[in-house]
Scaffold this motif. Structure first.
Motif: not given
Ligand SMILES: [Zn+2]
Length: 379
Positions: A251, A275, A302, A304, A344-345, A348, A351, A353-354, A357
């Protein structure tokens, strides 16, 4: 001091397709403090207000695959004749001679287009390009790309351990056919230890298929001639099957291109939570065909988008990339699903996404303006 950005409409990408009208985003110059309708947020707000007027805004865009190192090679490569002709023209160019001005110009056009973060791949100039991105305020993963047949020593470092204010450095592998299995695995392990993404070009074209499954073909010969052919296992595996056998698919892996993937390969990528970054216009520019976009999307992978470098694209606009994709994809995508490919994708996949996104509390106060020419395709 608090600041407020207003726009007639926003797609916040905060879990739904909804368009918020009379949108307002209150921020502190760095992070978003609150979003909602201006009519309800205006009570009690004091601070600087920027009203963008009659536009639709979206989260700041993410370009998930680019090589800024090649920014000086616009219109210098063969177009539409397939990978072999393209790669020969690329190799005949001054590949790694960094032209800072070209990199800065590229970044400027990307920032003006609404791109706020990019996953940049660099073979020779990782630290220098990271510094330029940092200085220009572009968010980034500066991927230092491992390529070659060497077997790394234990404890080898694959990317600079340096603090930047707008991004991070991480390791990437060039491709299965050009980078030793041991090197790919070591870089992947180093990234995983720091919970960082690992990027690799995977299943880009028919030449790669043959080089990996049989070790034959013009491309394999070209690599052998340059002493750069990683022999893979030559047991008839597809690139995805071979990558899976190296245990580098998970992931935190960003598999770039995935043009040549079978239904079983797609299933494997989905099972491993890999991804996928599609580069539709780059594949078209080179003449490699296109990935089975519809199958990849419906598999739940996922997914992008990235522009790839200017050596295989007409420009670095993520809006243009999305427009090309939407005009050619056969499935019907909602505005949310379409914008997710560049917001968003992507966040993610990398990594991040905090921070990126979507337009929501706690994330970076960065946005992009949707070009009106995309309205019909999106809404
Ligand atoms: Zn690339």
């Amino acid at each position: 001091m608090k600041k407020c950005i207003r726009a007639a409409r926003a797609v916040t990408m905060n879990g739904s397709d909804n368009i918020t009208t009379d949108f307002a985003m209150i921020h502190d110059g760095n992070r978003i403090l609150e979003t909602g309708k201006w009519s309800s947020l205006k009570n009690g707000f004091s601070g600087e207000i920027t009203d963008l007027g009659d536009v639709t805004i979206a989260p700041g865009l993410i370009n998930s695959h680019i090589h800024l190192e090649l920014s000086h090679l616009k219109d210098k490569t063969v177009q539409g004749k397939g990978f072999m002709d393209w790669v020969k023209s690329l190799l005949a160019s001054p590949l790694y001679e960094l032209e800072e001005k070209a990199v800065r110009n590229a970044l400027q056009t990307m920032l003006a287009d609404g791109t706020v973060f990019c996953a940049d791949i660099s073979t020779r100039n990782c630290a220098a390009i990271a510094s330029i991105m940092n200085e220009m305020g572009m968010g980034f993963y500066a991927f230092c790309e491992a390529i070659g047949l060497q077997i790394p020593d234990a404890g080898a470092k694959f990317f600079p351990q340096k603090d930047f204010s707008t991004g991070w450095a991480a390791g990437a592998g060039h491709a299965l056919y050009s980078t030793s299995a041991q090197l790919l695995q070591a870089v992947k392990k180093a990234d995983n230890e720091q919970k960082m993404p690992f990027s690799i070009h995977l299943a880009e074209n028919v030449e790669e298929d043959e080089a990996i499954s049989k070790g034959t073909g013009d491309f394999a010969e070209l690599l052998k001639g340059a002493g750069m052919f990683a022999s893979c296992d030559q047991k008839g595996l597809t690139p995805v099957q071979y990558a899976d056998s190296l245990e580098i698919l998970d992931d935190l892996t960003l598999a770039v291109h995935c043009v040549r993937v079978t239904d079983e390969d797609i299933e494997t990528l989905a099972q491993r939570n890999v991804n996928v970054c599609l580069c539709p216009r780059s594949n078209e520019y080179i003449g490699e065909g296109r990935a089975p976009w519809e199958k990849i999307l419906s598999s739940g992978i996922n997914t992008c988008l990235g522009t790839d470098s200017i050596a295989s694209n007409h420009d670095l606009s993520m809006w243009n990339e999305l427009e090309f994709f939407l005009k050619n994809v056969e499935s019907r995508l909602s505005a949310y699903e379409a914008l997710a490919l560049i917001t968003t994708n992507s966040a993610k996949a990398l990594n991040i996404d905090e921070l990126y996104g979507s337009l929501e509390k706690g994330k970076k106060a960065v946005f992009a303006t949707v070009p009106p020419r995309l309205d019909d395709l999106l809404f």
